[in-house]
Scaffold this motif. Structure first.
Motif, short mmCIF file in Angstrom:
data_model
loop_
_atom_site.label_atom_id
_atom_site.label_comp_id
_atom_site.label_asym_id
_atom_site.label_seq_id
_atom_site.Cartn_x
_atom_site.Cartn_y
_atom_site.Cartn_z
N GLY A 177 -31.03 -1.39 -32.83
CA GLY A 177 -30.26 -0.28 -33.47
C GLY A 177 -29.13 -1.13 -34.31
O GLY A 177 -28.99 -1.03 -35.30
N LEU A 178 -28.43 -2.02 -33.41
CA LEU A 178 -27.45 -2.72 -34.09
C LEU A 178 -27.79 -3.75 -35.02
O LEU A 178 -27.21 -4.15 -36.04
N ALA A 179 -29.19 -4.26 -34.88
CA ALA A 179 -29.79 -5.22 -35.78
C ALA A 179 -30.05 -4.37 -37.05
O ALA A 179 -29.50 -5.38 -38.24
N VAL A 180 -30.25 -3.41 -36.99
CA VAL A 180 -30.63 -2.61 -38.28
C VAL A 180 -29.36 -2.21 -38.97
O VAL A 180 -29.05 -2.33 -40.32
N MET A 181 -28.33 -1.88 -38.29
CA MET A 181 -26.94 -1.55 -38.93
C MET A 181 -26.26 -2.86 -39.74
O MET A 181 -25.84 -2.81 -40.92
N SER A 182 -26.67 -3.95 -38.97
CA SER A 182 -26.11 -5.31 -39.73
C SER A 182 -27.11 -5.49 -41.01
O SER A 182 -26.51 -5.99 -41.89
N GLY A 183 -28.19 -5.14 -40.86
CA GLY A 183 -29.03 -5.56 -42.09
C GLY A 183 -28.60 -4.50 -43.50
O GLY A 183 -28.63 -5.15 -44.33
N VAL A 184 -28.26 -3.14 -42.74
CA VAL A 184 -27.98 -2.31 -43.91
C VAL A 184 -26.57 -2.76 -44.52
O VAL A 184 -26.43 -2.62 -45.64
N PHE A 185 -25.68 -3.03 -43.79
CA PHE A 185 -24.50 -3.61 -44.30
C PHE A 185 -24.74 -4.77 -45.42
O PHE A 185 -24.34 -4.87 -46.31
N VAL A 186 -25.61 -5.80 -45.08
CA VAL A 186 -25.91 -6.89 -45.68
C VAL A 186 -26.63 -6.42 -47.12
O VAL A 186 -26.32 -7.09 -48.04
N ALA A 187 -27.51 -5.50 -46.87
CA ALA A 187 -28.42 -5.33 -47.97
C ALA A 187 -27.90 -4.01 -48.80
O ALA A 187 -28.66 -3.40 -49.34
N ALA A 188 -26.65 -3.65 -48.70
CA ALA A 188 -26.08 -2.47 -49.25
C ALA A 188 -26.39 -2.22 -50.84
O ALA A 188 -26.72 -0.97 -51.11
N LYS A 189 -26.38 -3.32 -51.43
CA LYS A 189 -26.31 -3.29 -52.97
C LYS A 189 -27.63 -2.82 -53.33
O LYS A 189 -27.93 -2.13 -54.01
N SER A 190 -28.74 -3.15 -52.54
CA SER A 190 -30.16 -2.72 -52.92
C SER A 190 -30.51 -1.45 -52.32
O SER A 190 -31.87 -1.07 -52.53
N GLY A 191 -29.63 -0.88 -51.68
CA GLY A 191 -30.08 0.53 -51.12
C GLY A 191 -30.55 0.15 -49.74
O GLY A 191 -30.82 1.26 -48.79
N ALA A 192 -30.78 -1.04 -49.13
CA ALA A 192 -30.82 -1.47 -47.65
C ALA A 192 -32.03 -0.68 -47.19
O ALA A 192 -32.19 0.09 -46.27
N HIS A 193 -33.35 -0.81 -48.14
CA HIS A 193 -34.54 -0.42 -47.33
C HIS A 193 -34.97 -1.15 -45.98
O HIS A 193 -35.14 -0.40 -45.18
N LEU A 194 -35.06 -2.38 -46.25
CA LEU A 194 -35.31 -3.27 -45.18
C LEU A 194 -36.70 -2.92 -44.44
O LEU A 194 -37.05 -3.69 -43.18
N ASN A 195 -37.69 -2.20 -45.11
CA ASN A 195 -38.66 -1.69 -44.27
C ASN A 195 -39.67 -1.20 -45.28
O ASN A 195 -39.05 0.08 -45.95
N PRO A 196 -40.86 -1.42 -45.40
CA PRO A 196 -41.96 -0.98 -46.63
C PRO A 196 -41.91 0.41 -46.32
O PRO A 196 -42.35 1.20 -47.09
N ALA A 197 -41.99 0.99 -45.03
CA ALA A 197 -42.19 2.31 -44.82
C ALA A 197 -41.14 3.19 -45.45
O ALA A 197 -41.29 4.48 -45.95
N VAL A 198 -39.69 2.70 -45.43
CA VAL A 198 -38.76 3.32 -46.14
C VAL A 198 -38.99 3.27 -47.67
O VAL A 198 -38.67 4.45 -48.25
N THR A 199 -39.48 2.22 -48.20
CA THR A 199 -39.72 2.32 -49.46
C THR A 199 -40.75 3.29 -49.99
O THR A 199 -40.54 4.04 -50.85
N VAL A 200 -41.88 3.31 -48.94
CA VAL A 200 -42.84 4.27 -49.27
C VAL A 200 -42.48 5.62 -49.19
O VAL A 200 -42.76 6.50 -50.17
#
Length: 248
Positions: A48-71
């Motif tokens: 959970g905290l790993a996802v939170m960290s990734g979302v902060f880092v990728a905020a500019k692109s919408g922080a998908h981090l996951n093809p399922a979210v993109t789909v």
């Protein structure tokens, strides 16, 4: 926003997610670590905290981090993946490629961080488990169902966050913890094709001592299940207003 910026943002965010997520599994499962035998709930919180960290880092692109979210965003009928990033074939492939590359890099860095513990771990399955998921009971059909359900919850809830919360990445982190604690038992809750396939590729390529098989016979499950679940989450978000209107 240029697709180059989107690509870099998603690579870095997914790398951070995978590094910290695989890292907590390594800490809990590999022989001789400080966190050895910390338990599944520690893994849930770590992811959970790993996802939170990734979302902060990728905020500019919408922080998908996951093809399922993109789909899911695609199937929801949205016009943009992020502000000033229109939905198109090129942008979709940019997200997919960046998520996969970031996941591979994150897994490689995790291996470097735990190199001595990987060398000292005698069980090949434990080593693979740091990189990718595996079922408690191997039953491909039911394993896919579990991944569909978990990813549906992830995408459906995420797509409803925008209208009700201003807390940023924290709700996403808590959602991932909740999915892991509630639905993670049967398969280890990949809920992200890149998170599972990227590290599995890294496992296959890295010179890991005594690593054994990468379990490619199971690898399709944490790809197909999350993609189906993500699409269903997006479709349900698209049709939910009509469903509510019909019920009313």
């Amino acid at each position: 926003m240029s697709l180059g910026i989107v690509f870099l943002s998603e690579v870095m965010g997914t790398m951070m997610l995978t590094l910290l997520g695989c890292g907590v599994v390594a800490n809990v499962s590999l022989k001789g670590t400080k966190g050895n035998a910390g338990g599944f709930l520690l893994v849930n919180w770590g992811w959970g905290l790993a996802v939170m960290s990734g979302v902060f880092v990728a905020a500019k692109s919408g922080a998908h981090l996951n093809p399922a979210v993109t789909v899911g965003i695609l199937s929801s009928g949205a016009a943009e993946y992020a502000p000033n990033v229109p939905v198109s074939f090129a942008s979709t492939m940019t997200y997919f490629g960046a998520e996969m590359l970031g996941a591979i890099i994150g897994a490689v860095v995790c291996w470097l961080a735990y190199k001595q513990h990987f060398d000292g771990e005698p069980d090949a399955a434990t080593k693979l488990g740091v990189f990718s998921t595996g079922p408690a009971i191997r039953s491909y059909g039911w394993n896919v169902v579990t991944e569909i359900i978990g990813t549906f919850v992830l995408v459906f809830v995420i797509l409803h966050f925008g209208s009700v919360t201003a807390l940023g990445p924290l709700p996403v982190a808590l959602l991932v913890v909740a999915i892991g604690a509630s639905l993670g038992g049967p398969t280890g809750y990949a809920i992200n094709p890149a998170r599972d396939l990227g590290p599995r590729i890294a496992h296959a390529l890295l010179p890991i001592k005594g690593k054994g098989s990468s379990d490619w016979s199971y690898a399709w499950v944490p790809v197909a299940g999350p993609l189906i679940g993500g699409a269903l989450g997006g479709f349900m978000t698209l049709w939910m207003p009509d469903l509510l209107a019909a019920v009313a």
